[in-house]
Design an enzyme around this catalytic site. Sequence first.
Site, mmCIF file in Angstrom:
data_model
loop_
_atom_site.group_PDB
_atom_site.id
_atom_site.type_symbol
_atom_site.label_atom_id
_atom_site.label_comp_id
_atom_site.label_asym_id
_atom_site.label_seq_id
_atom_site.Cartn_x
_atom_site.Cartn_y
_atom_site.Cartn_z
ATOM 1 N N LYS A 48 0.840 -1.204 0.000
ATOM 2 C CA LYS A 48 0.000 0.000 0.000
ATOM 3 C C LYS A 48 0.876 1.256 0.000
ATOM 4 C CE LYS A 48 -0.404 -0.069 5.035
ATOM 5 N NZ LYS A 48 -1.305 -0.084 6.194
ATOM 6 N N ARG A 65 -10.032 -0.087 16.138
ATOM 7 C CA ARG A 65 -10.011 0.827 15.000
ATOM 8 C C ARG A 65 -10.965 0.303 13.930
ATOM 9 N NH1 ARG A 65 -4.446 1.733 11.760
ATOM 10 N NH2 ARG A 65 -4.918 -0.440 11.238
ATOM 11 N N TYR A 114 17.313 30.337 6.880
ATOM 12 C CA TYR A 114 16.155 31.104 7.327
ATOM 13 C C TYR A 114 16.115 31.220 8.847
ATOM 14 C CZ TYR A 114 14.095 30.847 2.650
ATOM 15 O OH TYR A 114 13.849 30.977 1.306
ATOM 16 N N MET A 116 12.834 24.662 1.220
ATOM 17 C CA MET A 116 12.004 23.910 0.287
ATOM 18 C C MET A 116 12.821 23.008 -0.639
ATOM 19 S SD MET A 116 9.155 25.257 -2.451
ATOM 20 C CE MET A 116 8.088 25.938 -1.176
#
Length: 358
Positions: A35, A130, A255, A303
């Site tokens: 998955k 669950r 930053y 980023m």
Amino acid sequence: MNPFPRAEISSSALQTNLAALRQQAPASRVMAVVKANGYGHGLLNVANCLVSADGFGLARLDEALELRAGGVTARLLLLEGFFRATDLPLLVGHDIDTVVHHSSQLEMLEQTVLSKPVTVWLKVDSGMHRLGFTPEQFSTVYDRLMACPNVAKPIHLMTHFACADEPDNTYTSVQMAAFNSLTAGLPGFRTLANSAGALYWPQSQGDWIRPGIALYGVSPVTGDCGANHGLVPAMELVSQLIAVRDHKANQPVGYGCFWTAKQDTRLGVVAIGYGDGYPRNAPEGTPVWVNGRRVPIVGRVSMDMLTVDLGQDAQDKVGDSALLWGKALPVEEVAEHIGTIAYELVTKLTPRVAVCLA
């Protein structure tokens, strides 16, 4: 070579890990869980490398259909089951097994007209709370499935562990006892063990094991490493240094200027950042592997880039490889530095990262 990050996937590592898990559970069949795009390794990449697996576990119908379209003929199991009555003819047409864990799924099976029955794995809530039917609901649900012409017989039985990745936690034994007591004497396959169950709870292995993260060479247990179980990391996340620069003591970097050099040093800028799925919250000191050694991240991850302290006398140069995780730098170690789990790191890479089968 292009400097942008790539995830190199080792077919031999995947096959080694499958063999290691078979050795751990020699009496069990293996439902390889692929998955979430094969845990970030590429759905078809993984399935094609693991053709000797007895079946594949998936979270969503579209994943199963992609495997069938890609030529995979092995047993497929939808671990969360189906969600619409219109899904059922697709399960029939593509020979896909389904988990049934909720009354809404049972009702759809009873009310739909199908050309042939569907193979069902009835999920018992043995304590995770669950998905699955409670012990109080089990007998009634089982009888309804047995009476339903759309359900192939025998019905298979499963549960899922809440704490198997804590080897000293006895709750797994409680869950096993509850499941075994409830299902005693019933026909059909049984599957309880995820990766942690297969590795740490051999009495849970049953007819099928459902390994996920261990197939990719990663231990499911915090503080452990896949190599301790004969597993090999299947993913190497690599990028390059795109800048190497001298940096003076008492100067900040990045930053917010959150890191300041205590002495003169050399910094390297690596072409990877949170836009690629590398966590922005990776703290100072998180390791990166450059030219045979660990070097620490300094400053904030941005980023497209992150910065590492190469050291005052470093000879590294632009174009040198930087390994974010892999065989030399286990993803479990990186995850521990960041305060997360390896599952999250390998599954959160963005489409900017090329996934290449090696």
